[in-house]
Write an enzyme that holds these catalytic residues in place. Sequence first.
Site, PDB file in Angstrom:
ATOM      1  N   GLU A   1      -4.530   0.134   1.923  1.00  0.00           N
ATOM      2  CA  GLU A   1      -4.803  -1.309   1.851  1.00  0.00           C
ATOM      3  C   GLU A   1      -6.236  -1.547   1.363  1.00  0.00           C
ATOM      4  O   GLU A   1      -6.487  -2.476   0.588  1.00  0.00           O
ATOM      5  CB  GLU A   1      -4.577  -1.925   3.250  1.00  0.00           C
TER       6      GLU A   1
ATOM      7  N   ASP B   1       4.975   0.544  13.375  1.00  0.00           N
ATOM      8  CA  ASP B   1       4.441   1.653  12.592  1.00  0.00           C
ATOM      9  C   ASP B   1       3.042   1.262  12.134  1.00  0.00           C
ATOM     10  O   ASP B   1       2.901   0.371  11.290  1.00  0.00           O
ATOM     11  CB  ASP B   1       5.360   1.892  11.386  1.00  0.00           C
TER      12      ASP B   1
ATOM     13  N   ARG C   1       8.847  -7.369   7.539  1.00  0.00           N
ATOM     14  CA  ARG C   1       9.472  -6.458   6.570  1.00  0.00           C
ATOM     15  C   ARG C   1      10.943  -6.816   6.330  1.00  0.00           C
ATOM     16  O   ARG C   1      11.418  -6.799   5.203  1.00  0.00           O
ATOM     17  CB  ARG C   1       9.404  -5.010   7.080  1.00  0.00           C
TER      18      ARG C   1
ATOM     19  N   SER D   1       0.829  -1.209   0.000  1.00  0.00           N
ATOM     20  CA  SER D   1       0.000   0.000   0.000  1.00  0.00           C
ATOM     21  C   SER D   1       0.864   1.260   0.000  1.00  0.00           C
ATOM     22  O   SER D   1       0.352   2.354  -0.272  1.00  0.00           O
ATOM     23  CB  SER D   1      -0.947   0.000   1.205  1.00  0.00           C
ATOM     24  N   HIS D   2       2.143   1.159   0.333  1.00  0.00           N
ATOM     25  CA  HIS D   2       3.009   2.342   0.361  1.00  0.00           C
ATOM     26  C   HIS D   2       4.268   2.142  -0.483  1.00  0.00           C
ATOM     27  O   HIS D   2       5.309   2.733  -0.214  1.00  0.00           O
ATOM     28  CB  HIS D   2       3.318   2.741   1.809  1.00  0.00           C
TER      29      HIS D   2
ATOM     30  N   LEU E   1       5.799   5.523   7.753  1.00  0.00           N
ATOM     31  CA  LEU E   1       6.682   6.224   8.689  1.00  0.00           C
ATOM     32  C   LEU E   1       7.917   5.406   9.072  1.00  0.00           C
ATOM     33  O   LEU E   1       8.907   5.963   9.540  1.00  0.00           O
ATOM     34  CB  LEU E   1       5.901   6.615   9.952  1.00  0.00           C
TER      35      LEU E   1
HETATM   36  P1  NDP Z   1      -0.216  -3.090   9.660  1.00  0.00           P
HETATM   37  O1  NDP Z   1      -1.441  -3.301  10.432  1.00  0.00           O
HETATM   38  O2  NDP Z   1       0.014  -3.946   8.467  1.00  0.00           O
HETATM   39  O3  NDP Z   1       1.093  -3.227  10.563  1.00  0.00           O
HETATM   40  C1  NDP Z   1       1.307  -2.381  11.631  1.00  0.00           C
HETATM   41  C2  NDP Z   1       2.536  -2.742  12.415  1.00  0.00           C
HETATM   42  O4  NDP Z   1       2.282  -3.954  13.133  1.00  0.00           O
HETATM   43  C3  NDP Z   1       3.803  -3.009  11.598  1.00  0.00           C
HETATM   44  O5  NDP Z   1       4.904  -2.531  12.314  1.00  0.00           O
HETATM   45  C4  NDP Z   1       3.790  -4.534  11.469  1.00  0.00           C
HETATM   46  O6  NDP Z   1       5.076  -5.098  11.229  1.00  0.00           O
HETATM   47  C5  NDP Z   1       3.277  -4.935  12.824  1.00  0.00           C
HETATM   48  N1  NDP Z   1       2.640  -6.241  12.822  1.00  0.00           N
HETATM   49  C6  NDP Z   1       1.692  -6.700  11.977  1.00  0.00           C
HETATM   50  N2  NDP Z   1       1.340  -7.962  12.308  1.00  0.00           N
HETATM   51  C7  NDP Z   1       2.103  -8.305  13.374  1.00  0.00           C
HETATM   52  C8  NDP Z   1       2.206  -9.460  14.175  1.00  0.00           C
HETATM   53  N3  NDP Z   1       1.475 -10.543  13.933  1.00  0.00           N
HETATM   54  N4  NDP Z   1       3.101  -9.452  15.193  1.00  0.00           N
HETATM   55  C9  NDP Z   1       3.854  -8.364  15.454  1.00  0.00           C
HETATM   56  N5  NDP Z   1       3.801  -7.238  14.728  1.00  0.00           N
HETATM   57  C10 NDP Z   1       2.922  -7.196  13.704  1.00  0.00           C
HETATM   58  O7  NDP Z   1      -0.096  -1.560   9.192  1.00  0.00           O
HETATM   59  P2  NDP Z   1      -1.184  -0.438   8.908  1.00  0.00           P
HETATM   60  O8  NDP Z   1      -2.125  -0.866   7.840  1.00  0.00           O
HETATM   61  O9  NDP Z   1      -1.751   0.055  10.164  1.00  0.00           O
HETATM   62  O10 NDP Z   1      -0.194   0.686   8.292  1.00  0.00           O
HETATM   63  C11 NDP Z   1       0.571   0.373   7.137  1.00  0.00           C
HETATM   64  C12 NDP Z   1       1.466   1.540   6.784  1.00  0.00           C
HETATM   65  O11 NDP Z   1       0.699   2.616   6.341  1.00  0.00           O
HETATM   66  C13 NDP Z   1       2.346   2.081   7.896  1.00  0.00           C
HETATM   67  O12 NDP Z   1       3.694   1.969   7.463  1.00  0.00           O
HETATM   68  C14 NDP Z   1       1.944   3.532   8.031  1.00  0.00           C
HETATM   69  O13 NDP Z   1       3.009   4.425   8.291  1.00  0.00           O
HETATM   70  C15 NDP Z   1       1.346   3.813   6.685  1.00  0.00           C
HETATM   71  N6  NDP Z   1       0.355   4.896   6.773  1.00  0.00           N
HETATM   72  C16 NDP Z   1       0.748   6.131   6.371  1.00  0.00           C
HETATM   73  C17 NDP Z   1      -0.137   7.174   6.475  1.00  0.00           C
HETATM   74  C18 NDP Z   1       0.275   8.543   6.121  1.00  0.00           C
HETATM   75  O14 NDP Z   1      -0.476   9.465   6.384  1.00  0.00           O
HETATM   76  N7  NDP Z   1       1.426   8.774   5.588  1.00  0.00           N
HETATM   77  C19 NDP Z   1      -1.510   6.991   6.951  1.00  0.00           C
HETATM   78  C20 NDP Z   1      -1.777   5.628   7.387  1.00  0.00           C
HETATM   79  C21 NDP Z   1      -0.870   4.628   7.275  1.00  0.00           C
HETATM   80  P3  NDP Z   1       5.390  -5.746   9.762  1.00  0.00           P
HETATM   81  O15 NDP Z   1       5.497  -4.573   8.828  1.00  0.00           O
HETATM   82  O16 NDP Z   1       6.670  -6.500   9.953  1.00  0.00           O
HETATM   83  O17 NDP Z   1       4.230  -6.658   9.412  1.00  0.00           O
HETATM   84  O1  PYC Z   2      -2.926   4.541   3.642  1.00  0.00           O
HETATM   85  O2  PYC Z   2      -4.129   5.736   5.032  1.00  0.00           O
HETATM   86  C1  PYC Z   2      -3.232   5.622   4.176  1.00  0.00           C
HETATM   87  C2  PYC Z   2      -2.462   6.822   3.787  1.00  0.00           C
HETATM   88  C3  PYC Z   2      -2.823   8.116   3.879  1.00  0.00           C
HETATM   89  C4  PYC Z   2      -1.797   8.861   3.391  1.00  0.00           C
HETATM   90  C5  PYC Z   2      -0.831   8.016   3.005  1.00  0.00           C
HETATM   91  N1  PYC Z   2      -1.249   6.762   3.264  1.00  0.00           N
END
Ligand code: NDP
Ligand code: PYC
Length: 335
Positions: free
Chosen positions: A185, A175, A308, A44-45, A121
């Site tokens: 996603e 993160d 990752r 997704s990123h 992030l």
């Molecule tokens: P996820 O729910 O996929 O993962 C969140 C975190 O939890 C990661 O560090 C992940 O590690 C960890 N994790 C996931 N499953 C497990 C597990 N079973 N045990 C331990 N740790 C686990 O991410 P989100 O969908 O919440 O976010 C995805 C990305 O989107 C992030 O990088 C975020 O920065 C980005 N984002 C950016 C935004 C923006 O405004 N710029 C807005 C919203 C999101 P791992 O990666 O190793 O699976």
């Molecule tokens: O996936 O929520 C998101 C997002 C917002 C801005 C960048 N990624």
Amino acid sequence: MIRLSLDEVRDLACRVLRKHGFDEAHTAALADTLVAGQRDECASHGIYRLLGLIATLRAGKVVPNAVPKVLDQAPAIVKVDAGGAFSPLAFRTGLPVLADKARSCGIAAMAINHCVHFSALWVELEAITALGLVGLACNPSHAWVAPAGGARPVFGTNPFAFGWPRAGKHPFVFDFATSAIARGEIELHRRAGKPIPLGWGVDANGQPSTDPNLVLDQGAMLTFGGHKGAALAAMVELIAGPLIGDLTSQESLDFDAGTKSLPYHGELIIALDPVRFLGDAAEAELARAEALFTAMQQDGARLPSQRRYEARARSDANGVTLPAALHADVLALLA
Ligand code: NDP
Ligand code: PYC
């Protein structure tokens, strides 16, 4: 699926960015961020975001060549005005100043203002931990997420990330969006024509929905952990919004004016220097943290970011795969 080497992915991203008018400094910072996402299998990123970057440029909602301006606001605070550009170059520009301030004061903050934000992030947290510092970062996005018990969007997907340096090992980094899942996603589910799990969003009537179209276009996303995620999302709005003189997620959405561009707001990054906190004891104290990481994994649990790092090793060895439709959409940006 199309397989590409990391160099090919980077070259593709750079060609698209240059063609659309991004200067070399932004092109490099953006390409590094996009390739890192694809390499670590954060679909997704990764390269998918290139579509959003160019759509945002075409909508006139991002400046492709703004030079970040660094302002030494206080002994422990640096501000970087991104000038309406994407955030990665502003982060890259301000990081050395943030690190100097953290080493001198023990704790320091960097506010990035007036940036368009699209990135994961953890890219930034890894840059902070590589300097031996502990880090935290967060930012709002667009108002897409309903508070627990509500049905209409108030918060952004508001990611919150933490990083901890580990001697000789990948850093401990988590993160996550404070929504149940990143919006990107859900967008990828829509592109693939797949339903989303219950719990990610509601329809226009506030009813749980598995239809990405209803959640994205009419309803609202949900926070993770109910009221707990909502409280964290509110905190992010406050400390990375009014506290740093920048927009909340609702204000960012208002600024968007229906163009569906990437969000425009600020970001707060905090760095802590273990050596300033602990002096000569820093190495020994940080070594104690290893016992915690060992205990966390003893019964089969994994550390955040472990997936990752494993993906990174695979991608470094074999390159990455992109869905053919995404590859075609990116190539179309070169036409
Ligand atoms: P996820 O729910 O996929 O993962 C969140 C975190 O939890 C990661 O560090 C992940 O590690 C960890 N994790 C996931 N499953 C497990 C597990 N079973 N045990 C331990 N740790 C686990 O991410 P989100 O969908 O919440 O976010 C995805 C990305 O989107 C992030 O990088 C975020 O920065 C980005 N984002 C950016 C935004 C923006 O405004 N710029 C807005 C919203 C999101 P791992 O990666 O190793 O699976
Ligand atoms: O996936 O929520 C998101 C997002 C917002 C801005 C960048 N990624």
